[in-house]
Design a protein around this motif. Structure first.
Motif, PDB file in Angstrom:
ATOM      1  N   CYS A  46       0.811  -1.222   0.000  1.00 25.12           N
ATOM      2  CA  CYS A  46       0.000   0.000   0.000  1.00 25.12           C
ATOM      3  C   CYS A  46       0.842   1.268   0.000  1.00 25.12           C
ATOM      4  O   CYS A  46       0.311   2.379  -0.066  1.00 25.12           O
ATOM      5  CB  CYS A  46      -0.930   0.012   1.210  1.00 25.12           C
ATOM      6  SG  CYS A  46      -0.065  -0.038   2.801  1.00 25.12           S
TER       7      CYS A  46
ATOM      8  N   LEU B 146       0.209   5.113   5.166  1.00 27.17           N
ATOM      9  CA  LEU B 146      -0.452   4.567   6.350  1.00 27.17           C
ATOM     10  C   LEU B 146       0.428   4.791   7.568  1.00 27.17           C
ATOM     11  O   LEU B 146       1.645   4.562   7.517  1.00 27.17           O
ATOM     12  CB  LEU B 146      -0.704   3.061   6.164  1.00 27.17           C
ATOM     13  CG  LEU B 146      -1.247   2.283   7.361  1.00 27.17           C
ATOM     14  CD1 LEU B 146      -2.666   2.739   7.708  1.00 27.17           C
ATOM     15  CD2 LEU B 146      -1.236   0.782   7.079  1.00 27.17           C
TER      16      LEU B 146
ATOM     17  N   TYR C 107      -3.827   7.522   5.736  1.00 28.47           N
ATOM     18  CA  TYR C 107      -4.669   6.663   6.564  1.00 28.47           C
ATOM     19  C   TYR C 107      -3.981   6.403   7.908  1.00 28.47           C
ATOM     20  O   TYR C 107      -2.753   6.312   7.987  1.00 28.47           O
ATOM     21  CB  TYR C 107      -4.942   5.336   5.859  1.00 28.47           C
ATOM     22  CG  TYR C 107      -5.925   5.473   4.721  1.00 28.47           C
ATOM     23  CD1 TYR C 107      -7.287   5.263   4.923  1.00 28.47           C
ATOM     24  CD2 TYR C 107      -5.495   5.830   3.447  1.00 28.47           C
ATOM     25  CE1 TYR C 107      -8.190   5.401   3.877  1.00 28.47           C
ATOM     26  CE2 TYR C 107      -6.395   5.970   2.398  1.00 28.47           C
ATOM     27  CZ  TYR C 107      -7.741   5.751   2.620  1.00 28.47           C
ATOM     28  OH  TYR C 107      -8.643   5.903   1.594  1.00 28.47           O
TER      29      TYR C 107
ATOM     30  N   ASP D 142      -9.489   7.943   7.524  1.00 30.84           N
ATOM     31  CA  ASP D 142      -8.997   8.242   6.183  1.00 30.84           C
ATOM     32  C   ASP D 142      -8.240   9.573   6.150  1.00 30.84           C
ATOM     33  O   ASP D 142      -8.182  10.294   7.151  1.00 30.84           O
ATOM     34  CB  ASP D 142     -10.137   8.178   5.161  1.00 30.84           C
ATOM     35  CG  ASP D 142     -11.081   9.376   5.198  1.00 30.84           C
ATOM     36  OD1 ASP D 142     -10.760  10.424   5.801  1.00 30.84           O
ATOM     37  OD2 ASP D 142     -12.168   9.272   4.594  1.00 30.84           O
TER      38      ASP D 142
ATOM     39  N   ILE E 293      -7.444   0.897   2.121  1.00 31.85           N
ATOM     40  CA  ILE E 293      -6.643   2.053   1.725  1.00 31.85           C
ATOM     41  C   ILE E 293      -6.920   2.315   0.253  1.00 31.85           C
ATOM     42  O   ILE E 293      -6.676   1.449  -0.599  1.00 31.85           O
ATOM     43  CB  ILE E 293      -5.145   1.801   1.944  1.00 31.85           C
ATOM     44  CG1 ILE E 293      -4.837   1.756   3.446  1.00 31.85           C
ATOM     45  CG2 ILE E 293      -4.303   2.869   1.271  1.00 31.85           C
ATOM     46  CD1 ILE E 293      -3.381   1.541   3.760  1.00 31.85           C
TER      47      ILE E 293
END
Length: 271
Positions: free
Chosen positions: A152, A177, A207, A231, A251
């Protein structure tokens, strides 16, 4: 940003850990399996998931050397069994300081290989009435800001009290993230947990996945819970107030890019 095609499914595990390591193994095994069945490709365990002892020094007695020990074998096995990235909340690693441990986050890849290692930098203390905590009595300070690359994108590692220090997250650079395994107290969690998590997501436009301890533990401690996924606009996508369970979501790299294009705050930074 190094990002895979979105969406990428992630999950946080909420526990109410006990002083019994094997009991906590059983709970973690069940909940990680549940998350994987829901399609999670990255799973986060909470802080202190292997043990919430009768006293703070109990974690010193089960501390492991990096790369060896039953807790690390258990996490590596779970990651491999479910073909996931597993971020292992925290476990106690042997410290060079006598009578203390490092409160460490270890990350495992889908093959069970260790990918990253972060030692908690900021250590919690709090005194109010009969409530008193001082992690530095049994934990050594970590030193290094740590990130790792996942499908991600870049993931920033932090633990519990770190949440109150925004400069840590700026030092991580551009993350997709940020993860936050925690055991926030009921008192501080009720006051500050959600607002701090949302602030970190908003200011870093990424995120934030938080995995908490959430309930009344056998040792009498009460933790706040409210594991959640937030988010890049600061919206809470899912939350679990108390008890054991799984918080999951996706995500969406396209949505994150759109937020950053609409409000290019990261490009506007001057310091």
């Amino acid at each position: 940003m190094n990002q895979a095609t979105s969406p990428f499914k992630i999950a946080a595990i909420q526990m109410v850990s006990t002083p019994q390591v094997e009991e906590n193994f059983s709970t973690a095994r069940k909940l990680v399996a549940e998350a994987a069945q829901q399609g999670a490709q990255l799973v986060l365990l909470p802080e202190y998931w292997p043990i919430m002892g009768w006293q703070d020094s109990d974690k010193v007695t089960i501390a492991e050397s990096l790369g060896a020990g039953p807790i690390q074998r258990f996490m590596a096995g779970l990651a491999k069994e479910h073909n996931i990235h597993l971020i292992g909340g925290t476990l106690p690693l042997i410290s060079q300081e006598s009578g203390k441990v490092l409160n460490a986050t270890l990350v495992y890849g889908p093959g069970g290989e260790q990918l990253s290692h972060y030692d908690k930098i900021h250590l919690f203390s709090f005194n109010k009435g009969e409530e008193s905590y001082d992690e530095a009595r049994t934990i050594s300070y970590g030193k290094d800001v740590t990130t790792f690359n996942a499908p991600c994108g870049k993931v920033g590692l932090s633990v519990c009290y770190d949440l109150r220090f925004p400069e840590l997250y700026r030092a991580m650079g551009d993350c997709s993230l940020i993860v936050m395994p925690a055991a926030f107290t009921y008192t501080t969690g009720k006051a500050h947990w959600e607002i701090l998590l949302r602030a970190r997501a908003i200011e870093n436009q990424c995120y934030v996945l938080a995995a908490a301890q959430g309930g009344k533990h056998p040792n009498g401690r009460r933790t706040w819970g409210h594991s959640m996924l937030i988010d890049p606009w600061g919206e809470i996508k899912m939350v679990l107030p108390e008890g054991e369970g799984v918080v999951s979501g996706e995500i969406d790299a396209d949505y994150m890019r759109q937020v950053r294009e609409n409000l290019p705050a990261l490009r506007h930074r001057k310091l």
